[in-house]
Design a protein around this motif. Structure first.
Motif, mmCIF file in Angstrom:
data_model
loop_
_atom_site.group_PDB
_atom_site.id
_atom_site.type_symbol
_atom_site.label_atom_id
_atom_site.label_comp_id
_atom_site.label_asym_id
_atom_site.label_seq_id
_atom_site.Cartn_x
_atom_site.Cartn_y
_atom_site.Cartn_z
ATOM 1 N N ARG A 101 0.839 -1.207 0.000
ATOM 2 C CA ARG A 101 0.000 0.000 0.000
ATOM 3 C C ARG A 101 0.868 1.249 0.000
ATOM 4 O O ARG A 101 1.814 1.379 0.782
ATOM 5 C CB ARG A 101 -0.909 -0.004 1.225
ATOM 6 N N CYS A 102 0.544 2.165 -0.900
ATOM 7 C CA CYS A 102 1.283 3.426 -0.981
ATOM 8 C C CYS A 102 0.940 4.301 0.224
ATOM 9 O O CYS A 102 -0.239 4.538 0.510
ATOM 10 C CB CYS A 102 0.931 4.160 -2.278
ATOM 11 N N VAL A 103 1.963 4.784 0.909
ATOM 12 C CA VAL A 103 1.718 5.610 2.092
ATOM 13 C C VAL A 103 1.322 7.026 1.703
ATOM 14 O O VAL A 103 0.856 7.794 2.551
ATOM 15 C CB VAL A 103 2.961 5.644 3.002
ATOM 16 N N GLN A 104 1.480 7.389 0.433
ATOM 17 C CA GLN A 104 1.136 8.737 -0.022
ATOM 18 C C GLN A 104 -0.304 8.824 -0.519
ATOM 19 O O GLN A 104 -1.088 9.661 -0.075
ATOM 20 C CB GLN A 104 2.091 9.169 -1.139
ATOM 21 N N ASP A 105 -0.680 7.966 -1.450
ATOM 22 C CA ASP A 105 -2.022 8.080 -2.042
ATOM 23 C C ASP A 105 -2.962 6.949 -1.622
ATOM 24 O O ASP A 105 -4.125 6.924 -2.030
ATOM 25 C CB ASP A 105 -1.937 8.153 -3.573
ATOM 26 N N GLY A 106 -2.486 5.989 -0.840
ATOM 27 C CA GLY A 106 -3.343 4.925 -0.331
ATOM 28 C C GLY A 106 -3.696 3.843 -1.336
ATOM 29 O O GLY A 106 -4.499 2.956 -1.035
ATOM 30 N N SER A 107 -3.091 3.872 -2.529
ATOM 31 C CA SER A 107 -3.410 2.860 -3.538
ATOM 32 C C SER A 107 -2.814 1.504 -3.148
ATOM 33 O O SER A 107 -1.734 1.431 -2.559
ATOM 34 C CB SER A 107 -2.887 3.287 -4.909
ATOM 35 N N ASP A 108 -3.541 0.444 -3.478
ATOM 36 C CA ASP A 108 -3.088 -0.911 -3.200
ATOM 37 C C ASP A 108 -2.509 -1.545 -4.466
ATOM 38 O O ASP A 108 -3.042 -1.357 -5.568
ATOM 39 C CB ASP A 108 -4.248 -1.777 -2.693
ATOM 40 N N HIS A 109 -1.450 -2.328 -4.276
ATOM 41 C CA HIS A 109 -0.780 -2.980 -5.404
ATOM 42 C C HIS A 109 -0.591 -4.461 -5.083
ATOM 43 O O HIS A 109 -0.210 -4.816 -3.968
ATOM 44 C CB HIS A 109 0.547 -2.284 -5.694
ATOM 45 N N TYR A 110 -0.864 -5.295 -6.086
ATOM 46 C CA TYR A 110 -0.965 -6.732 -5.872
ATOM 47 C C TYR A 110 0.125 -7.472 -6.653
ATOM 48 O O TYR A 110 0.660 -6.964 -7.646
ATOM 49 C CB TYR A 110 -2.343 -7.223 -6.317
ATOM 50 N N PRO A 111 0.435 -8.702 -6.216
ATOM 51 C CA PRO A 111 1.460 -9.478 -6.942
ATOM 52 C C PRO A 111 1.096 -9.640 -8.406
ATOM 53 O O PRO A 111 -0.074 -9.838 -8.750
ATOM 54 C CB PRO A 111 1.445 -10.830 -6.210
ATOM 55 N N ARG A 112 2.098 -9.564 -9.259
ATOM 56 C CA ARG A 112 1.855 -9.686 -10.691
ATOM 57 C C ARG A 112 2.299 -11.060 -11.188
ATOM 58 O O ARG A 112 3.202 -11.692 -10.626
ATOM 59 C CB ARG A 112 2.623 -8.607 -11.472
ATOM 60 N N THR A 113 1.635 -11.500 -12.218
ATOM 61 C CA THR A 113 2.010 -12.742 -12.892
ATOM 62 C C THR A 113 2.033 -12.469 -14.383
ATOM 63 O O THR A 113 1.076 -11.931 -14.943
ATOM 64 C CB THR A 113 0.996 -13.863 -12.585
ATOM 65 N N ASP A 114 3.126 -12.832 -15.035
ATOM 66 C CA ASP A 114 3.286 -12.580 -16.462
ATOM 67 C C ASP A 114 3.006 -13.867 -17.241
ATOM 68 O O ASP A 114 3.730 -14.859 -17.074
ATOM 69 C CB ASP A 114 4.701 -12.102 -16.771
ATOM 70 N N PRO A 115 1.984 -13.897 -18.109
ATOM 71 C CA PRO A 115 1.705 -15.118 -18.876
ATOM 72 C C PRO A 115 2.764 -15.356 -19.941
ATOM 73 O O PRO A 115 3.197 -14.436 -20.640
ATOM 74 C CB PRO A 115 0.340 -14.830 -19.504
ATOM 75 N N ALA A 116 3.184 -16.601 -20.043
ATOM 76 C CA ALA A 116 4.140 -17.009 -21.071
ATOM 77 C C ALA A 116 3.636 -18.296 -21.713
ATOM 78 O O ALA A 116 3.091 -19.169 -21.020
ATOM 79 C CB ALA A 116 5.521 -17.224 -20.478
ATOM 80 N N VAL A 117 3.785 -18.413 -23.010
ATOM 81 C CA VAL A 117 3.371 -19.631 -23.715
ATOM 82 C C VAL A 117 4.580 -20.530 -23.928
ATOM 83 O O VAL A 117 5.704 -20.062 -24.123
ATOM 84 C CB VAL A 117 2.713 -19.297 -25.071
ATOM 85 N N ILE A 118 4.341 -21.830 -23.854
ATOM 86 C CA ILE A 118 5.383 -22.823 -24.119
ATOM 87 C C ILE A 118 4.735 -23.902 -24.965
ATOM 88 O O ILE A 118 3.630 -24.367 -24.653
ATOM 89 C CB ILE A 118 5.995 -23.360 -22.810
ATOM 90 N N MET A 119 5.359 -24.301 -26.063
ATOM 91 C CA MET A 119 4.625 -25.093 -27.046
ATOM 92 C C MET A 119 5.448 -26.238 -27.634
ATOM 93 O O MET A 119 6.615 -26.083 -27.962
ATOM 94 C CB MET A 119 4.115 -24.218 -28.198
ATOM 95 N N ALA A 120 4.771 -27.380 -27.735
ATOM 96 C CA ALA A 120 5.308 -28.521 -28.465
ATOM 97 C C ALA A 120 4.762 -28.418 -29.886
ATOM 98 O O ALA A 120 3.571 -28.629 -30.115
ATOM 99 C CB ALA A 120 4.877 -29.821 -27.808
ATOM 100 N N VAL A 121 5.649 -28.067 -30.811
ATOM 101 C CA VAL A 121 5.245 -27.858 -32.202
ATOM 102 C C VAL A 121 5.474 -29.151 -32.985
ATOM 103 O O VAL A 121 6.568 -29.730 -32.943
ATOM 104 C CB VAL A 121 6.048 -26.703 -32.835
#
Length: 310
Positions: free
Chosen positions: A160-180
């Protein structure tokens, strides 16, 4: 002859953690868990976890009473589904510093990449969650809106930002992995520029903004090896906290077969028949990803059996 792609997901592992998100705002939750004799703790340091003499990663909370009572360091991971055991993570370097306050010899720390293949499924999920959250905390100490330092709330799941009170959550980056697979049902594997000689795996890459998963598969294969892909079928997923990925696995059918590695990410690419891949692995000419990875799961699903190697 070209075979049809599978139509139903193959990798759907049940979770071993009740993440108990509704409890994260409970006052004193972490403190109560630390006093609970059942609680187990994963101690994390920059992608590595503390192991005991038997290689275990879940430590008894009562044996770690001297660790600082610092909200920046502790995360409530949830409860074991099978027996309700509380699970915590302790971050030894909450500010991203190199030195950790936990006294331990270097050999008592194990990297997740080396450790996960030997862990039971439940322990692996706990460790991957702890490391992913540690990575997020270490790199998101300031508000992305105004740059002000943030504080930890919700038992380690919100900053939580102590200045503006905004909340921020863990991020997850989607990645593709493929058997071609090509028209002859051969499997495409590539060798990445940073890998040791002989290591081959399925192609992979991050999903870009505004892009569907299927089109990410097609774009990455075309960019990395010059192969055009048509049909794409989802097979399953795997969390991969390096630093914050979710690997989404697919089978994909190639409509062309000429290989043109980009020499930036992929230095070599090869089509394998099943006998060719088995012979290459048995001879040591090819090293595959470890059995704990979704890449190996895709390869062995295509092969039809377990391949040699861990």
């Amino acid at each position: 002859m070209e075979s049809s792609l599978p139509s139903t997901p193959a990798r759907d592992l049940p979770s071993t953690i009740d993440r108990a998100g509704e409890r994260r705002e409970e006052p004193g939750l972490v403190a109560r868990c630390r006093e609970d004799g059942r609680t187990r703790v994963v101690v994390v340091r920059s992608g590595a976890v503390l192991v005991d003499d038997d290689g275990g990663v879940l430590h008894v909370a009562s044996e770690l009473r001297d660790l600082p009572d610092d909200a920046e360091r502790w995360v409530f991971l949830g409860l074991r589904v099978d027996d309700g055991t509380p699970l915590l993570a302790y971050r030894t370097n909450p500010d991203g510093e190199e030195h950790a306050p936990v006294e331990a010899d270097a050999e008592n720390w194990a990297t997740v990449r080396g450790l996960v293949p030997s862990l039971a499924g439940g322990d692996a999920e706990v460790v991957l969650t702890a490391v992913a959250l540690d990575n997020w905390h270490a790199t998101h100490g300031r508000c992305p809106r105004c740059g002000t330092p943030t504080t930890v709330t919700h038992a380690g799941w919100v900053r939580r930002c102590v200045q503006d009170g905004s909340d921020h959550y863990p991020r997850t980056d989607p990645a593709v992995i493929m058997a071609v697979l090509d028209a002859e049902d051969r499997l495409l594997l590539g060798h990445a520029v940073r890998w040791p000689p002989g290591r081959f795996s399925t192609l992979a890459g991050y999903v870009e903004p505004g892009e569907s998963l299927e089109n990410a598969v097609r774009r990455e294969v075309l960019e990395e090896v010059g192969v055009v892909v048509g049909d794409v079928v989802y097979r399953g997923s795997q969390p991969w906290p390096f630093p914050a990925s979710l690997m989404l696995g697919f089978f994909a059918r190639a409509t062309t077969s000429a290989l043109r590695p980009d020499r930036v990410e992929i230095t070599e690419a090869r089509w394998f028949t099943r006998p060719e891949l088995l012979a290459s692995v048995e001879s040591g000419d090819v090293t595959l990803p470890t059995r704990s990875s979704i890449a190996r799961a895709l390869i062995e699903e295509w092969f039809g059996a377990a391949l040699p190697g861990r």
